[in-house]
Design an enzyme around this catalytic site. Structure first.
Site, PDB file in Angstrom:
ATOM      1  N   TYR A 168     -16.024  -2.954   7.173  1.00 50.12           N
ATOM      2  CA  TYR A 168     -14.590  -2.662   7.248  1.00 50.12           C
ATOM      3  C   TYR A 168     -14.013  -3.163   8.565  1.00 50.12           C
ATOM      4  O   TYR A 168     -12.928  -3.782   8.604  1.00 50.12           O
ATOM      5  CB  TYR A 168     -14.382  -1.154   7.107  1.00 50.12           C
ATOM      6  N   GLY A 227      -0.620   4.903  -0.758  1.00 47.80           N
ATOM      7  CA  GLY A 227      -1.679   5.468   0.069  1.00 47.80           C
ATOM      8  C   GLY A 227      -1.161   6.441   1.104  1.00 47.80           C
ATOM      9  O   GLY A 227       0.046   6.701   1.210  1.00 47.80           O
ATOM     10  N   LEU A 228      -2.083   6.969   1.882  1.00 47.75           N
ATOM     11  CA  LEU A 228      -1.737   7.927   2.931  1.00 47.75           C
ATOM     12  C   LEU A 228      -0.703   7.344   3.893  1.00 47.75           C
ATOM     13  O   LEU A 228       0.347   7.953   4.143  1.00 47.75           O
ATOM     14  CB  LEU A 228      -3.011   8.318   3.701  1.00 47.75           C
ATOM     15  N   LYS A 270     -10.912  -5.857   9.311  1.00 47.65           N
ATOM     16  CA  LYS A 270      -9.704  -5.459  10.031  1.00 47.65           C
ATOM     17  C   LYS A 270      -9.498  -6.299  11.297  1.00 47.65           C
ATOM     18  O   LYS A 270      -8.368  -6.654  11.648  1.00 47.65           O
ATOM     19  CB  LYS A 270      -9.770  -3.969  10.378  1.00 47.65           C
ATOM     20  N   GLY A 316       0.813  -1.213   0.000  1.00 48.68           N
ATOM     21  CA  GLY A 316       0.000   0.000   0.000  1.00 48.68           C
ATOM     22  C   GLY A 316       0.840   1.253   0.000  1.00 48.68           C
ATOM     23  O   GLY A 316       0.479   2.261   0.612  1.00 48.68           O
ATOM     24  N   HIS A 339     -12.286  10.781   4.569  1.00 43.70           N
ATOM     25  CA  HIS A 339     -12.586  10.920   5.985  1.00 43.70           C
ATOM     26  C   HIS A 339     -12.863  12.393   6.308  1.00 43.70           C
ATOM     27  O   HIS A 339     -12.688  13.275   5.473  1.00 43.70           O
ATOM     28  CB  HIS A 339     -11.428  10.389   6.833  1.00 43.70           C
ATOM     29  N   PRO A 357      -3.984   2.392  14.845  1.00 41.94           N
ATOM     30  CA  PRO A 357      -3.898   3.852  14.762  1.00 41.94           C
ATOM     31  C   PRO A 357      -5.249   4.521  14.927  1.00 41.94           C
ATOM     32  O   PRO A 357      -6.286   3.967  14.570  1.00 41.94           O
ATOM     33  CB  PRO A 357      -3.336   4.095  13.363  1.00 41.94           C
ATOM     34  N   SER A 391      -7.302  -0.414  13.005  1.00 42.48           N
ATOM     35  CA  SER A 391      -7.894   0.924  13.005  1.00 42.48           C
ATOM     36  C   SER A 391      -8.690   1.104  14.284  1.00 42.48           C
ATOM     37  O   SER A 391      -9.269   0.139  14.804  1.00 42.48           O
ATOM     38  CB  SER A 391      -8.813   1.095  11.795  1.00 42.48           C
ATOM     39  N   SER A 392      -8.750   2.330  14.780  1.00 41.07           N
ATOM     40  CA  SER A 392      -9.506   2.581  16.006  1.00 41.07           C
ATOM     41  C   SER A 392     -11.000   2.359  15.813  1.00 41.07           C
ATOM     42  O   SER A 392     -11.737   2.130  16.778  1.00 41.07           O
ATOM     43  CB  SER A 392      -9.265   4.010  16.500  1.00 41.07           C
ATOM     44  N   CYS A 393     -11.480   2.384  14.561  1.00 36.76           N
ATOM     45  CA  CYS A 393     -12.919   2.228  14.321  1.00 36.76           C
ATOM     46  C   CYS A 393     -13.381   0.788  14.490  1.00 36.76           C
ATOM     47  O   CYS A 393     -14.582   0.514  14.374  1.00 36.76           O
ATOM     48  CB  CYS A 393     -13.292   2.747  12.940  1.00 36.76           C
TER      49      CYS A 393
END
Length: 310
Positions: free
Chosen positions: A140, A17-18, A144, A14, A183, A167, A111-113
């Site tokens: 998602y 990506g960001l 994860k 990846g 986001h 993160p 991910s924190s979500c």
């Protein structure tokens, strides 16, 4: 723990990506130059055979697994099948191929979500899988969570040094500014910038502005990931964040000031807020010896300067 040295062969999944591009910047800035990566047109990470052939041919020693299909509330709600399929395949294929090719160490990005929607605040690592998920990003999150569990169970059964990091909300250079799939922070930067350029009187935001979010500058995340690759070898995931959060309404005001928009902020309360609060407990990584460097206003200023030159 095998030490990752400057000549180690490192695969960044990846890399465009960001997160991936920030990892590449961080590694190169720290003298790691034996890096490998592939564009999606050359390697589809959702295809098991392609991934296994890549690992067999390249034999990476270390892997940063930052590849993922990501998006905000709208994208997650609209394309749940794509989100769960793509992220499940990416995680399973890379983790299994890393095991088969005897990768020395792999770091998977959660991910924190993926924490329970109503988790106590701040959110500790052990709260994972203790409650129901936020419905708007459930697909998602499940994918994860599966990646995290793969790392845990491959460690238990095969003694692989596979670790996971969690993160918080990220922002930075190379972010996605598409209003349908981005986001909240990059979406606000674009909205306020375009409102200023087009001399609009107001910017309309989703929800009430009261939910609170924690934001980490992506280059700080990359620094934390390199730190974990060098200093951590545990089964449990590690939260990465600032330990500070901000209401969306306050975030909007900060971005309004940085972009120079002079109109009003209006809230469309018919739209969903999402999770009321997401604030990570970062005690574990602080105790390991890492802390973020970039404060929110400084980071947004850097991103806005970069965005204006796109």
């Amino acid at each position: 723990m095998d030490d990752m040295n400057k000549n180690s062969k490192i695969y960044v999944a990846g890399h465009t990506g960001l997160v991936g591009s920030a990892i590449v910047r961080c590694l190169q800035n720290n003298g790691y130059n034996n890096l490998i990566f592939r564009d999606i047109k050359d390697l589809d990470l959702r295809r098991q055979q392609e991934v296994e052939v890549f690992f067999t041919q390249e034999q990476p020693e270390y892997v940063f697994l930052s590849a993922a299909k990501v998006g905000g509330i709208l994208a997650n709600n609209t394309y749940p099948a794509q989100f769960i399929y793509d992220n499940l395949m990416i995680a399973a294929n890379i983790i299994h191929s890393a095991y088969l090719s005897k990768v020395k160490k792999l770091l998977f990005l959660g991910s924190s979500c993926i924490y329970p929607k109503m988790a106590a605040q701040p959110i500790k690592e052990e709260y994972l899988l203790t409650g129901s998920l936020e419905p708007t990003n459930e697909a998602y999150a499940i994918a994860k969570i599966t990646g995290l569990e793969l790392c845990k169970f491959y460690r238990r059964e095969y003694d692989c040094d596979f670790i996971s990091a969690m993160p918080t909300n990220l922002y930075g250079i190379n972010d996605n500014f598409d209003l349908e799939t981005s986001h909240v922070l990059p979406a606000l930067i674009r909205k306020f910038h375009e409102a200023k350029i087009n001399e609009k009187e107001e910017v309309v935001l989703w929800g009430t502005g009261t939910p609170k979010r924690e934001f980490l500058y992506v280059d700080d995340l990359a620094d934390a990931l390199l730190f974990l690759m060098q200093h951590y070898a545990g089964e449990e995931p590690v939260n990465i964040g600032t330990g500070e959060d901000v209401a969306i309404g306050e975030l909007a005001y900060i971005i309004k000031e940085i972009t120079g928009f002079t109109g009003n902020i209006v809230y469309d309360t018919t739209k969903p807020d999402g999770t009321p609060r997401k604030w990570l407990d970062v005690t574990k990584i602080h105790n390991l010896g890492w802390k973020h460097k970039t404060e929110l206003t400084e980071g947004i200023g850097k991103v806005y300067e970069w965005y204006q030159n796109l």
